[in-house]
Structures are given as structure tokens and as C-alpha cells.
Design a protein around this motif. Sequence first.
Motif, PDB file in Angstrom:
ATOM      1  N   GLU A   1      18.236  -9.834   3.725  1.00 32.72           N
ATOM      2  CA  GLU A   1      18.300  -8.406   3.429  1.00 32.72           C
ATOM      3  C   GLU A   1      19.026  -7.626   4.528  1.00 32.72           C
ATOM      4  OE1 GLU A   1      17.358  -7.189   0.552  1.00 32.72           O
ATOM      5  OE2 GLU A   1      16.612  -9.149  -0.126  1.00 32.72           O
ATOM      6  N   GLY A   2      19.613  -8.355   5.467  1.00 35.32           N
ATOM      7  CA  GLY A   2      20.388  -7.704   6.524  1.00 35.32           C
ATOM      8  C   GLY A   2      19.553  -7.087   7.623  1.00 35.32           C
ATOM      9  N   VAL A   3      18.306  -7.537   7.752  1.00 33.65           N
ATOM     10  CA  VAL A   3      17.399  -6.965   8.752  1.00 33.65           C
ATOM     11  C   VAL A   3      17.362  -7.867   9.980  1.00 33.65           C
ATOM     12  CG1 VAL A   3      15.027  -6.265   9.247  1.00 33.65           C
ATOM     13  CG2 VAL A   3      15.998  -5.914   6.955  1.00 33.65           C
ATOM     14  N   THR A   4      17.618  -7.302  11.126  1.00 32.60           N
ATOM     15  CA  THR A   4      17.527  -8.030  12.392  1.00 32.60           C
ATOM     16  C   THR A   4      16.214  -7.660  13.066  1.00 32.60           C
ATOM     17  OG1 THR A   4      19.931  -7.996  12.645  1.00 32.60           O
ATOM     18  CG2 THR A   4      18.624  -8.476  14.608  1.00 32.60           C
ATOM     19  N   ALA A   5      15.278  -8.586  13.054  1.00 32.17           N
ATOM     20  CA  ALA A   5      13.965  -8.349  13.676  1.00 32.17           C
ATOM     21  C   ALA A   5      13.451  -9.669  14.219  1.00 32.17           C
ATOM     22  CB  ALA A   5      12.979  -7.777  12.654  1.00 32.17           C
TER      23      ALA A   5
ATOM     24  N   THR B   1       3.206  -3.931   4.875  1.00 34.66           N
ATOM     25  CA  THR B   1       4.240  -3.075   4.282  1.00 34.66           C
ATOM     26  C   THR B   1       4.617  -1.968   5.255  1.00 34.66           C
ATOM     27  OG1 THR B   1       3.365  -3.547   2.079  1.00 34.66           O
ATOM     28  CG2 THR B   1       4.842  -1.670   2.279  1.00 34.66           C
ATOM     29  N   GLU B   2       3.608  -1.340   5.861  1.00 30.37           N
ATOM     30  CA  GLU B   2       3.878  -0.320   6.878  1.00 30.37           C
ATOM     31  C   GLU B   2       4.661  -0.901   8.048  1.00 30.37           C
ATOM     32  OE1 GLU B   2       0.224   2.890   6.520  1.00 30.37           O
ATOM     33  OE2 GLU B   2       0.026   1.222   7.933  1.00 30.37           O
ATOM     34  N   ALA B   3       4.295  -2.106   8.460  1.00 31.60           N
ATOM     35  CA  ALA B   3       4.957  -2.736   9.596  1.00 31.60           C
ATOM     36  C   ALA B   3       6.444  -2.933   9.318  1.00 31.60           C
ATOM     37  CB  ALA B   3       4.295  -4.073   9.909  1.00 31.60           C
ATOM     38  N   LEU B   4       6.763  -3.448   8.140  1.00 32.74           N
ATOM     39  CA  LEU B   4       8.168  -3.683   7.816  1.00 32.74           C
ATOM     40  C   LEU B   4       8.920  -2.364   7.632  1.00 32.74           C
ATOM     41  CD1 LEU B   4       8.027  -6.796   5.462  1.00 32.74           C
ATOM     42  CD2 LEU B   4       8.320  -6.679   7.939  1.00 32.74           C
ATOM     43  N   ARG B   5       8.251  -1.375   7.062  1.00 32.76           N
ATOM     44  CA  ARG B   5       8.905  -0.065   6.933  1.00 32.76           C
ATOM     45  C   ARG B   5       9.232   0.525   8.308  1.00 32.76           C
ATOM     46  NH1 ARG B   5       5.926   3.265   1.964  1.00 32.76           N
ATOM     47  NH2 ARG B   5       6.663   1.904   0.278  1.00 32.76           N
ATOM     48  N   SER B   6       8.390   0.262   9.290  1.00 28.66           N
ATOM     49  CA  SER B   6       8.657   0.770  10.637  1.00 28.66           C
ATOM     50  C   SER B   6       9.873   0.087  11.255  1.00 28.66           C
ATOM     51  CB  SER B   6       7.435   0.564  11.540  1.00 28.66           C
ATOM     52  OG  SER B   6       7.293  -0.798  11.922  1.00 28.66           O
ATOM     53  N   LEU B   7      10.287  -1.050  10.678  1.00 27.50           N
ATOM     54  CA  LEU B   7      11.483  -1.767  11.127  1.00 27.50           C
ATOM     55  C   LEU B   7      12.668  -1.470  10.217  1.00 27.50           C
ATOM     56  CD1 LEU B   7       9.755  -5.190  11.877  1.00 27.50           C
ATOM     57  CD2 LEU B   7      10.419  -3.448  13.537  1.00 27.50           C
ATOM     58  N   ASP B   8      12.576  -0.373   9.467  1.00 26.82           N
ATOM     59  CA  ASP B   8      13.640   0.086   8.568  1.00 26.82           C
ATOM     60  C   ASP B   8      13.866  -0.853   7.384  1.00 26.82           C
ATOM     61  OD1 ASP B   8      14.163   2.407  10.059  1.00 26.82           O
ATOM     62  OD2 ASP B   8      15.457   1.308  11.430  1.00 26.82           O
ATOM     63  N   VAL B   9      12.789  -1.479   6.936  1.00 25.02           N
ATOM     64  CA  VAL B   9      12.831  -2.314   5.734  1.00 25.02           C
ATOM     65  C   VAL B   9      12.254  -1.509   4.575  1.00 25.02           C
ATOM     66  CG1 VAL B   9      12.030  -4.449   4.663  1.00 25.02           C
ATOM     67  CG2 VAL B   9      12.530  -4.408   7.115  1.00 25.02           C
ATOM     68  N   ARG B  10      12.941  -1.491   3.452  1.00 19.19           N
ATOM     69  CA  ARG B  10      12.461  -0.743   2.276  1.00 19.19           C
ATOM     70  C   ARG B  10      11.462  -1.607   1.507  1.00 19.19           C
ATOM     71  NH1 ARG B  10      17.462   2.063  -0.720  1.00 19.19           N
ATOM     72  NH2 ARG B  10      15.698   3.132  -1.708  1.00 19.19           N
ATOM     73  N   ALA B  11      10.299  -1.779   2.115  1.00 17.77           N
ATOM     74  CA  ALA B  11       9.282  -2.669   1.567  1.00 17.77           C
ATOM     75  C   ALA B  11       8.345  -1.927   0.626  1.00 17.77           C
ATOM     76  CB  ALA B  11       8.484  -3.303   2.705  1.00 17.77           C
ATOM     77  N   THR B  12       7.869  -2.658  -0.383  1.00 20.55           N
ATOM     78  CA  THR B  12       6.848  -2.161  -1.302  1.00 20.55           C
ATOM     79  C   THR B  12       5.814  -3.263  -1.486  1.00 20.55           C
ATOM     80  OG1 THR B  12       8.083  -2.929  -3.245  1.00 20.55           O
ATOM     81  CG2 THR B  12       8.446  -0.639  -2.542  1.00 20.55           C
ATOM     82  N   LEU B  13       4.751  -2.926  -2.227  1.00 18.89           N
ATOM     83  CA  LEU B  13       3.695  -3.894  -2.507  1.00 18.89           C
ATOM     84  C   LEU B  13       3.648  -4.229  -3.987  1.00 18.89           C
ATOM     85  CD1 LEU B  13       0.470  -2.882  -0.531  1.00 18.89           C
ATOM     86  CD2 LEU B  13       1.586  -5.102  -0.512  1.00 18.89           C
ATOM     87  N   LYS B  14       3.534  -5.512  -4.281  1.00 14.23           N
ATOM     88  CA  LYS B  14       3.151  -5.941  -5.621  1.00 14.23           C
ATOM     89  C   LYS B  14       1.683  -6.329  -5.540  1.00 14.23           C
ATOM     90  CE  LYS B  14       4.170  -9.993  -7.411  1.00 14.23           C
ATOM     91  NZ  LYS B  14       4.845 -11.157  -8.028  1.00 14.23           N
TER      92      LYS B  14
END
Length: 278
Positions: free
Chosen positions: A179-183, A114-127
Motif C-alpha cells: 500500500e506504499g506505507v513505509t513503517a 486501526t487507530e495505530a495504523l491511521r496514526s501512520l497515515d494508513v487509511r485503515a478501517t475495520l471489518k
Amino acid sequence: MTLRRGNHAEEADPEGLPRSRGIATRLILLATAGSTNSELAERLRREPAVAWPEFAVLATLNQTAGRGRLGREWKAPPGTMLAVSVVLRPARHLTVVTSRTLGWLPLLAGVAMTEALRSLDVRATLKWPNDVMIGGKKVCGVLCEYDGQQENVVVGAGVNLYFGSDDLPDDRATSLALEGVTASPDDVLCSFLTSLRARYREFMAASGDSRASGLAQRLEEMCESVGQEVRVELPGAATIEGRAVRIDGEGRIVVVEDAMEHHVAAGDIIHLRQTGST
């Protein structure tokens, strides 16, 4: 892609993952794998431990027989997802490895992704326990497996990178591309390994104490399950339906059903607001 024939799989040069290779103690990129967790576990059994130091990595962009929690199958079209497995050896850091310590490692891996994706500007959360979500849809699953005899923990993760809408297994999943994320795969893997290493070192330095290491607090901040009305599908056919109120010291989610607290260690969480239930 240059291939090198191995004993059990064709190995691709890891040159396409330069940043990740700089973090991993060893990195093998497979052209294809049934399950990176299974492939890594087999290599750990077959080869000496020195060949697979802690934070060695096995990865592929073409996983054909991935496994999720509760034995579920995880498939994806070739080239659309990153599957990665990482070696951890907590017994080398702790005097005693308890079931509580092992129980927190899958949660730690979910926090790290989750932290990794947030560092790539992804609004990630955990279920809970470790499904990584974007806007209520799953983009990554995590599966940790422990070999008690050899004291290896294999941390596996599968990230949906380039799935199109027609490729998704169901309407509860998504991909970074959708989600429009380029990574790139290297962006995702490098960020994941960086966060996983940092969180793991903190956890080991705190003797596997989730609160003292800050892991519990990070999980509480990221976990969207707490505070929601949920249905928990337990192994087997049993279900629990109620409000998720907290995560306890063992990493279990606490669900209150008819004034009774259930401390759930394993199961699938369904957020009822996402199904239209009340």
C-alpha cells in the motif's frame, strides 16, 4: 541479531524496538515463534504473574504457526510480518468481569490497531469483528484468548508489513509495503501499544461499559461492515445473508435477513460488494 537461548525459544535482544520497549512493562522479541499467543500463554502458566505484568509483550517477525479466528492457520514468510501478544488482566480493575466485558476486548484491540495504523497515515478501517482493512483488503488480524483460571487475557495481532504480491495468502489480503506505507516494526508496535493502553484504560475506568468509555462510538465510526450487504459464515456450515445494520451492546453485529434480526457473536463476514454478489 544477538540471540539468547531460553527454555523454549531463542530470544533476540529487544534493542531494535526502543520506542515499544518504553511503553511495554516487559518486552521479549523472539527470533522465531510458532504462535506468540501460544508461547505467551505457556509462559504465563509456567512463570509467576510478577514476571509478566499487565502490558507485557511478546513479539516476533517470524511466526511459523500463527492462529486466526475459528482455528484457522496464519502463516507468513520470515521477516514479512509483525506478530505480537500482550497481557491484559481486567479482573484487577473490575469487581466483576462479565462475558460482555470479555466480548468487547477483541473489538477494543481491533479499534486500537486501526487507530495505530491511521496514526501512520494508513487509511485503515475495520471489518467486524476486528480485521483491519486497507481498501477492502486485510492487513491485520486480531485474536484474543482468555484464561479463566488465571484471569489472563492474551491479545494477539499479526500485521502484514513487507508481504510482496506473490507472498499473499489470497487476493483479499494486502501489506503495508504493497500500500506504499513505509513503517518499521517499532513504528507499528509502538503505535499499537499506545492506542491499546489508552483505550483499555478508558474501558476499565468506565467499568467495562463500551458506550460510557467511548469504545462503541469509535467502533461504529471505523467499522465498514455496518450498512453493507454481507454473508456471515458461522462456526460450522451455517450462513446468514442480509444487511448488517448495527452493532449491539454486546459487541455483536446485527444482520437482518428476510426481516429477521440475527445477533452474531462469532463468524466471518464477507462484504458482498467485494465478491461481485448482489
